[in-house]
Write a protein that holds these residues in place. Structure first.
Motif, PDB file in Angstrom:
ATOM      1  N   VAL A  26       0.837  -1.206   0.000  1.00 20.69           N
ATOM      2  CA  VAL A  26       0.000   0.000   0.000  1.00 20.69           C
ATOM      3  C   VAL A  26       0.871   1.255   0.000  1.00 20.69           C
ATOM      4  N   ASP A  27       1.950   1.246   0.785  1.00 25.77           N
ATOM      5  CA  ASP A  27       2.868   2.385   0.808  1.00 25.77           C
ATOM      6  C   ASP A  27       3.486   2.605  -0.563  1.00 25.77           C
ATOM      7  N   TYR A  28       3.840   1.512  -1.248  1.00 23.49           N
ATOM      8  CA  TYR A  28       4.404   1.638  -2.602  1.00 23.49           C
ATOM      9  C   TYR A  28       3.396   2.298  -3.545  1.00 23.49           C
ATOM     10  N   LEU A  29       2.149   1.842  -3.492  1.00 19.81           N
ATOM     11  CA  LEU A  29       1.127   2.394  -4.388  1.00 19.81           C
ATOM     12  C   LEU A  29       0.856   3.870  -4.102  1.00 19.81           C
ATOM     13  N   VAL A  30       0.859   4.247  -2.836  1.00 17.50           N
ATOM     14  CA  VAL A  30       0.635   5.647  -2.466  1.00 17.50           C
ATOM     15  C   VAL A  30       1.849   6.498  -2.845  1.00 17.50           C
ATOM     16  N   ALA A  31       3.049   5.993  -2.552  1.00 23.12           N
ATOM     17  CA  ALA A  31       4.270   6.753  -2.827  1.00 23.12           C
ATOM     18  C   ALA A  31       4.517   6.926  -4.319  1.00 23.12           C
ATOM     19  N   ALA A  32       4.069   5.972  -5.120  1.00 23.77           N
ATOM     20  CA  ALA A  32       4.271   6.078  -6.565  1.00 23.77           C
ATOM     21  C   ALA A  32       3.519   7.281  -7.142  1.00 23.77           C
ATOM     22  N   TYR A  47       5.726  13.192   0.340  1.00 23.42           N
ATOM     23  CA  TYR A  47       6.796  12.417   0.967  1.00 23.42           C
ATOM     24  C   TYR A  47       8.045  13.289   1.083  1.00 23.42           C
ATOM     25  N   PRO A  48       8.832  13.126   2.155  1.00 22.20           N
ATOM     26  CA  PRO A  48      10.014  13.992   2.375  1.00 22.20           C
ATOM     27  C   PRO A  48      11.255  13.541   1.598  1.00 22.20           C
ATOM     28  N   TRP A  49      11.150  13.453   0.268  1.00 24.70           N
ATOM     29  CA  TRP A  49      12.314  13.069  -0.530  1.00 24.70           C
ATOM     30  C   TRP A  49      13.250  14.250  -0.669  1.00 24.70           C
ATOM     31  N   GLY A  50      14.511  13.970  -0.737  1.00 27.51           N
ATOM     32  CA  GLY A  50      15.504  15.022  -0.940  1.00 27.51           C
ATOM     33  C   GLY A  50      16.272  15.345   0.318  1.00 27.51           C
ATOM     34  N   THR A  51      16.666  16.598   0.445  1.00 23.51           N
ATOM     35  CA  THR A  51      17.561  17.015   1.523  1.00 23.51           C
ATOM     36  C   THR A  51      16.909  17.042   2.896  1.00 23.51           C
ATOM     37  N   GLU A  52      15.607  17.114   2.963  1.00 22.77           N
ATOM     38  CA  GLU A  52      14.946  17.211   4.265  1.00 22.77           C
ATOM     39  C   GLU A  52      14.815  15.860   4.978  1.00 22.77           C
ATOM     40  N   TYR A  64      13.446   5.311  -3.049  1.00 22.39           N
ATOM     41  CA  TYR A  64      12.409   4.927  -2.095  1.00 22.39           C
ATOM     42  C   TYR A  64      11.553   3.798  -2.648  1.00 22.39           C
ATOM     43  N   LEU A  65      11.108   3.939  -3.884  1.00 25.20           N
ATOM     44  CA  LEU A  65      10.266   2.903  -4.483  1.00 25.20           C
ATOM     45  C   LEU A  65      11.064   1.611  -4.686  1.00 25.20           C
ATOM     46  N   GLY A  66      12.325   1.738  -5.077  1.00 29.68           N
ATOM     47  CA  GLY A  66      13.168   0.551  -5.223  1.00 29.68           C
ATOM     48  C   GLY A  66      13.382  -0.152  -3.902  1.00 29.68           C
ATOM     49  N   SER A  67      13.594   0.606  -2.839  1.00 26.92           N
ATOM     50  CA  SER A  67      13.801  -0.013  -1.528  1.00 26.92           C
ATOM     51  C   SER A  67      12.530  -0.704  -1.042  1.00 26.92           C
ATOM     52  N   LEU A  68      11.369  -0.154  -1.385  1.00 23.69           N
ATOM     53  CA  LEU A  68      10.121  -0.825  -1.015  1.00 23.69           C
ATOM     54  C   LEU A  68       9.984  -2.154  -1.746  1.00 23.69           C
ATOM     55  N   LEU A  69      10.369  -2.195  -3.012  1.00 20.55           N
ATOM     56  CA  LEU A  69      10.312  -3.456  -3.757  1.00 20.55           C
ATOM     57  C   LEU A  69      11.284  -4.480  -3.176  1.00 20.55           C
ATOM     58  N   VAL A  70      12.467  -4.022  -2.782  1.00 14.88           N
ATOM     59  CA  VAL A  70      13.435  -4.929  -2.150  1.00 14.88           C
ATOM     60  C   VAL A  70      12.862  -5.468  -0.847  1.00 14.88           C
ATOM     61  N   TRP A  71      12.268  -4.601  -0.037  1.00 15.47           N
ATOM     62  CA  TRP A  71      11.683  -5.051   1.220  1.00 15.47           C
ATOM     63  C   TRP A  71      10.500  -5.986   0.987  1.00 15.47           C
ATOM     64  N   ASP A  72       9.727  -5.747  -0.085  1.00 14.82           N
ATOM     65  CA  ASP A  72       8.645  -6.673  -0.417  1.00 14.82           C
ATOM     66  C   ASP A  72       9.201  -8.072  -0.663  1.00 14.82           C
ATOM     67  N   GLY A  73      10.300  -8.158  -1.398  1.00 18.57           N
ATOM     68  CA  GLY A  73      10.922  -9.451  -1.664  1.00 18.57           C
ATOM     69  C   GLY A  73      11.476 -10.106  -0.418  1.00 18.57           C
TER      70      GLY A  73
END
Length: 114
Positions: A26-32, A47-52, A64-73
């Protein structure tokens, strides 16, 4: 390979991991669909992407999306591992090892895949 029916304790652990996997999906779908909070068109669900952000996973949207896919696996592998282990303790230890190794290697795997 022999498939074993997990014990009750393993099924409880698997149920919690399934709930966690559902949250990750669900987080992946929302973050995408989300924008960065630093952009001018930021909405309430940004989402707080970047320097913050303080974590490597928030460096940018792609990471972020790649790390979510890795964690899904990683979580899916942990859910399925008790089926392949010969006993209850080896099943639970396999789940723990997969999650621990995944936690420490997720950054490297994400960097390798991207």
């Amino acid at each position: 390979m022999m498939v074993r029916k997990p014990s009750f304790i393993e099924m409880v652990v698997q149920a919690f991991l399934c709930a966690f996997l559902l949250l990750l999906v669900v987080d992946y779908l929302v973050a995408a669909k989300a924008t960065a909070c630093s952009s001018l068109s930021a909405t309430q669900g940004c989402y707080p992407w970047g320097t913050e952000a303080g974590s490597w996973t928030y460096a940018n949207k792609e990471i972020y999306l790649g790390s979510l896919l890795v964690w899904d696996g990683i979580v899916a592998t942990a859910i399925l591992s008790p089926f392949a282990m010969p006993g209850i303790w080896t099943g639970l230890v396999a789940v723990a090892i997969i999650l621990a190794a995944g936690f420490y290697s997720a950054e490297w795997v994400t960097g390798f895949l991207l």
